[in-house]
Design a protein around this motif. Structure first.
Motif, mmCIF file in Angstrom:
data_model
loop_
_atom_site.group_PDB
_atom_site.id
_atom_site.type_symbol
_atom_site.label_atom_id
_atom_site.label_comp_id
_atom_site.label_asym_id
_atom_site.label_seq_id
_atom_site.Cartn_x
_atom_site.Cartn_y
_atom_site.Cartn_z
ATOM 1 N N HIS A 81 0.833 -1.207 0.000
ATOM 2 C CA HIS A 81 0.000 0.000 0.000
ATOM 3 C C HIS A 81 0.863 1.251 0.000
ATOM 4 O O HIS A 81 0.516 2.254 -0.634
ATOM 5 N N ARG A 82 2.002 1.213 0.663
ATOM 6 C CA ARG A 82 2.921 2.351 0.621
ATOM 7 C C ARG A 82 3.698 2.368 -0.696
ATOM 8 O O ARG A 82 4.055 3.435 -1.196
ATOM 9 N N LEU A 83 3.951 1.190 -1.252
ATOM 10 C CA LEU A 83 4.694 1.126 -2.511
ATOM 11 C C LEU A 83 3.975 1.879 -3.626
ATOM 12 O O LEU A 83 4.622 2.461 -4.515
ATOM 13 N N ALA A 84 2.656 1.893 -3.573
ATOM 14 C CA ALA A 84 1.895 2.609 -4.595
ATOM 15 C C ALA A 84 2.249 4.086 -4.639
ATOM 16 O O ALA A 84 2.103 4.735 -5.683
ATOM 17 N N HIS A 85 2.741 4.644 -3.524
ATOM 18 C CA HIS A 85 3.110 6.054 -3.511
ATOM 19 C C HIS A 85 4.312 6.333 -4.410
ATOM 20 O O HIS A 85 4.509 7.464 -4.859
ATOM 21 N N TRP A 86 5.134 5.314 -4.641
ATOM 22 C CA TRP A 86 6.329 5.517 -5.477
ATOM 23 C C TRP A 86 6.010 5.496 -6.969
ATOM 24 O O TRP A 86 6.806 5.949 -7.769
ATOM 25 N N VAL A 87 4.849 4.960 -7.353
ATOM 26 C CA VAL A 87 4.542 4.779 -8.768
ATOM 27 C C VAL A 87 3.260 5.516 -9.163
ATOM 28 O O VAL A 87 2.546 5.098 -10.075
ATOM 29 N N ARG A 88 3.002 6.622 -8.492
ATOM 30 C CA ARG A 88 1.908 7.483 -8.934
ATOM 31 C C ARG A 88 2.259 8.078 -10.294
ATOM 32 O O ARG A 88 3.437 8.087 -10.690
ATOM 33 N N PRO A 89 1.283 8.569 -11.043
ATOM 34 C CA PRO A 89 1.525 8.960 -12.441
ATOM 35 C C PRO A 89 2.657 9.958 -12.653
ATOM 36 O O PRO A 89 3.259 9.974 -13.733
ATOM 37 N N ASP A 90 2.978 10.778 -11.643
ATOM 38 C CA ASP A 90 4.038 11.769 -11.847
ATOM 39 C C ASP A 90 5.342 11.386 -11.156
ATOM 40 O O ASP A 90 6.244 12.217 -11.030
ATOM 41 N N GLU A 91 5.445 10.114 -10.716
ATOM 42 C CA GLU A 91 6.678 9.679 -10.053
ATOM 43 C C GLU A 91 7.325 8.541 -10.847
ATOM 44 O O GLU A 91 7.540 8.666 -12.045
ATOM 45 N N MET A 92 7.640 7.446 -10.210
ATOM 46 C CA MET A 92 8.340 6.375 -10.893
ATOM 47 C C MET A 92 7.386 5.539 -11.744
ATOM 48 O O MET A 92 6.177 5.559 -11.559
ATOM 49 N N HIS A 93 7.984 4.778 -12.670
ATOM 50 C CA HIS A 93 7.194 3.955 -13.565
ATOM 51 C C HIS A 93 6.939 2.569 -12.987
ATOM 52 O O HIS A 93 5.893 1.965 -13.253
ATOM 53 N N GLN A 94 7.909 2.063 -12.231
ATOM 54 C CA GLN A 94 7.834 0.721 -11.657
ATOM 55 C C GLN A 94 8.440 0.721 -10.266
ATOM 56 O O GLN A 94 9.221 1.608 -9.920
ATOM 57 N N ALA A 95 8.124 -0.319 -9.517
ATOM 58 C CA ALA A 95 8.800 -0.571 -8.239
ATOM 59 C C ALA A 95 8.904 -2.080 -8.058
ATOM 60 O O ALA A 95 7.994 -2.823 -8.436
ATOM 61 N N LEU A 106 -1.961 -6.286 -7.749
ATOM 62 C CA LEU A 106 -2.696 -5.812 -8.908
ATOM 63 C C LEU A 106 -3.753 -4.796 -8.520
ATOM 64 O O LEU A 106 -3.941 -3.784 -9.198
ATOM 65 N N THR A 107 -4.434 -5.027 -7.413
ATOM 66 C CA THR A 107 -5.492 -4.108 -6.987
ATOM 67 C C THR A 107 -4.914 -2.755 -6.583
ATOM 68 O O THR A 107 -5.398 -1.693 -7.027
ATOM 69 N N VAL A 108 -3.886 -2.757 -5.745
ATOM 70 C CA VAL A 108 -3.310 -1.514 -5.244
ATOM 71 C C VAL A 108 -2.649 -0.718 -6.370
ATOM 72 O O VAL A 108 -2.833 0.501 -6.491
ATOM 73 N N LEU A 109 -1.890 -1.391 -7.221
ATOM 74 C CA LEU A 109 -1.176 -0.676 -8.279
ATOM 75 C C LEU A 109 -2.122 -0.256 -9.403
ATOM 76 O O LEU A 109 -1.920 0.804 -10.018
ATOM 77 N N ASP A 110 -3.169 -1.033 -9.659
ATOM 78 C CA ASP A 110 -4.197 -0.573 -10.600
ATOM 79 C C ASP A 110 -4.812 0.740 -10.124
ATOM 80 O O ASP A 110 -5.189 1.594 -10.929
ATOM 81 N N GLY A 111 -4.881 0.895 -8.805
ATOM 82 C CA GLY A 111 -5.478 2.108 -8.237
ATOM 83 C C GLY A 111 -4.714 3.375 -8.567
ATOM 84 O O GLY A 111 -5.288 4.476 -8.514
ATOM 85 N N VAL A 112 -3.425 3.262 -8.902
ATOM 86 C CA VAL A 112 -2.647 4.440 -9.294
ATOM 87 C C VAL A 112 -2.211 4.342 -10.758
ATOM 88 O O VAL A 112 -1.374 5.126 -11.222
#
Length: 577
Positions: free
Chosen positions: A299-313, A336-342
């Motif tokens: 859930h915190r990892l999703a913060h690194w791959v928001r649309p204006d940040e990194m592409h992958q983690a 898949l659920t969490v990363l689909d969310g961003v």
């Protein structure tokens, strides 16, 4: 390992489905790529000095293109005293002489592009080498100077400042602080190093550090790289005041110390850094990427791959899930659920240069080695046949998942960890800093076997390799496996071809509920059913057409059951239908 032509949609045999991820239509090569990690010093030694080099990588790149990967990630090859295998960088814009020259790098890049392979390089922004000119200048400068402000220097505590500024511990063992000599030879300030004492942490509160790394990014982007894997991407910014921390040195959660409270990891300020980097990469076009090595929960990892940040983690929860069926299902669903969310793709990985290879990890039925600790002579030994069989199944299962996949060099050969390493040859700083209590990561970094009848198994024809290659690796040499359709290497080739032809990296995912039990796990990606059986007994299911299986065809065969054709999937095996 066998492959048969598919002639029908077999998902009707899958039973009830639970959809958790729809097909990906967002542009971006990285969203479904298979990226192969090259650990340069262990890949191929062309000049005969016992250490792999850039020329050796160039020589063998056709094998990677033939394997079917999309990109290569290079672990550090920058100028370095090699106290931590190159993760202690003394010049971010030059090649260490043991690997070659910038000219060699350019030749490698040209060959990569000729073969249709992209190149991602490792970036180490949390810390550098103590021999970096900036740190040497800091040591020569007075307290409070601009030179010292490039790093994290603090006064000590206790009588005469003889105690460290706080209680933080190094990842490699011991305190995370080292005291330097002050004026007149008196004890001076302390500097922070979350890793080895030869790796001082940068002070990312200083704009000069930001400017320096933006220069480094542009240097390599101008040379044609497709992006960066960012080492310990969650560690750059530390909490104000550097408060004490009684939890794990790596920031993992423990009783009373949840990982999200670790003051040296995951601070909000890191995201401003990566937003600026994303803008910089976007100047070079939409195909340059950032991948975070951030060991945090999903859930915190999703913060690194928001649309204006990194592409992958990197998906460390997946790597650490092992072969626990319930944990695997949970991690895949959450990923898949969490990363689909961003709007970000998931990544999947089973091995890298920091953990025991999965062909060894999976060879234990009970407790195996702790990540990063290695396996020694005196430790319980894995069952190598069991480990390779399970590794084949887990790899095939992973390569059917939607998203991107990372492979670590040699896993396509089913390599285990190198166990027969004498203490005097070990080089991981963890071994020295813990007095041998932790063996460290040398076992997963043993050089590759290319040709079974050549000196040093084809790794190099000169000096002994920097780490000894076990005799058992001869049977796993690439040239021998290339001749066998039932080899581990052949399975990887077939799985990657199947993934590419069916566009599974862009696909959907639904759980096949009838095949999700305490000992098996099944999913449907598009119209392809993928099943892994970890039971001690074979598993029977409607056959359809077998695309690929992780065991030789004789281990699972068609059976007659009335008018219905069934297939038997053996223990510790996977298949795609």
């Amino acid at each position: 390992m066998s492959v048969e032509t598919v002639t029908q949609d077999t998902t009707a045999s899958a039973g009830p489905l639970t959809l958790i991820h729809t097909a990906d239509t967002v542009p971006g090569w990285w969203r479904s790529a298979v990226i192969y990690q090259v650990y340069p010093r262990s890949f191929r030694d062309l000049n005969g000095d016992g250490i792999g080099d850039l020329a050796g990588i160039t020589e063998e790149l056709p094998h990677l293109a033939d394997l079917g990967v999309d990109a290569v990630w290079l672990s550090p090859f920058f100028k370095s005293p090699q106290r931590d295998a190159g993760y202690d960088v003394s010049d971010y814009c030059d090649v260490d002489p043991i690997f070659g020259t910038l000219g060699d790098f350019d030749v490698m890049m040209a060959e990569s592009h000729r073969l249709g392979l992209r190149v991602i390089v490792d970036l180490v922004p949390n810390h550098c080498s103590a021999q970096h000119p900036a740190f040497q200048a800091a040591l020569a400068a007075p307290d409070g100077s601009p030179e010292r402000d490039m790093f994290i220097f603090r006064d000590g505590t206790g009588p005469d400042g003889q105690e460290p500024p706080n209680n933080w511990q190094s990842h490699f063992g011991g305190p995370a602080w080292t005291q330097v000599e002050g004026q007149g030879g008196r004890p001076g300030q302390w500097y922070l190093h979350l890793f080895d004492s030869s790796q001082p942490d940068f002070n990312w509160d200083n704009p000069a550090v930001h400017a320096e790394f933006e220069r480094v990014l542009r240097f390599w982007l101008d040379r044609g790289v497709s992006g960066f894997r960012v080492d310990v991407a969650h560690a750059l910014v530390k909490a104000p005041g550097l408060p004490a921390w009684g939890g794990r040195a790596d920031g993992g959660s423990s009783d009373g110390y949840p990982g999200h409270e670790a003051p040296m990891f995951g601070q909000p300020g890191v995201h401003d850094i990566y937003r600026k980097w994303r803008m910089l990469l976007d100047e070079y076009g939409p195909d340059r990427i950032l991948c975070a090595e951030a060991s945090v929960d999903l859930h915190r990892l999703a913060h690194w791959v928001r649309p204006d940040e990194m592409h992958q983690a990197f998906n460390f929860p997946y790597l650490h899930a092992g072969l626990d069926i319930y944990r695997l299902r949970s991690v895949i669903t959450d990923s898949l659920t969490v990363l689909d969310g961003v709007g970000a793709p998931s990544t999947w990985v089973l091995s890298n240069h920091d953990v025991v290879r999965h062909a060894s990890r999976f060879g234990y039925n009970g407790l195996g080695p702790r990540d990063g600790d290695g396996i020694g002579f005196a430790d319980p030994q894995p069952d190598h046949d069991l480990g390779r069989r399970r590794a084949a199944a887990a790899s095939m299962f992973m390569l059917g998942l939607p998203g991107a996949a990372y492979l670590y060099q040699g896993e396509e050969l089913g390599l285990p960890d190198g166990i027969e390493i004498p203490d005097h040859l070990r080089q991981d700083p963890t071994f020295a800093r813990t007095g041998g209590q932790r063996l460290g990561r040398d076992g997963c970094r043993v050089p590759l076997p290319w040709r079974g009848e050549d000196p040093h198994l084809g790794f190099g024809s000169g000096r002994d390799p920097w780490l000894p290659i076990p005799d058992s690796f001869k049977a796993l040499a690439r040239d021998l496996q290339a001749e066998s359709p039932a080899s581990h290497l052949s399975l990887y080739r077939q799985a990657l071809a199947c993934r590419r032809e069916l566009d599974l990296g862009r696909g959907s995912l639904s759980w096949a509920e009838d095949w999700c039990t305490g000992s098996s796990l099944g999913y449907v990606n598009g119209t392809t059913l993928v099943l892994m059986n970890l039971n001690h007994e074979p598993l029977e299911m409607p056959a359809g057409n077998v695309l690929i299986r992780s065991l030789p065809a004789g281990a699972g065969h068609a059976l007659a059951s009335g008018e219905t054709a069934w297939i038997q999937l053996g223990p510790d095996a996977a298949a795609a239908f």
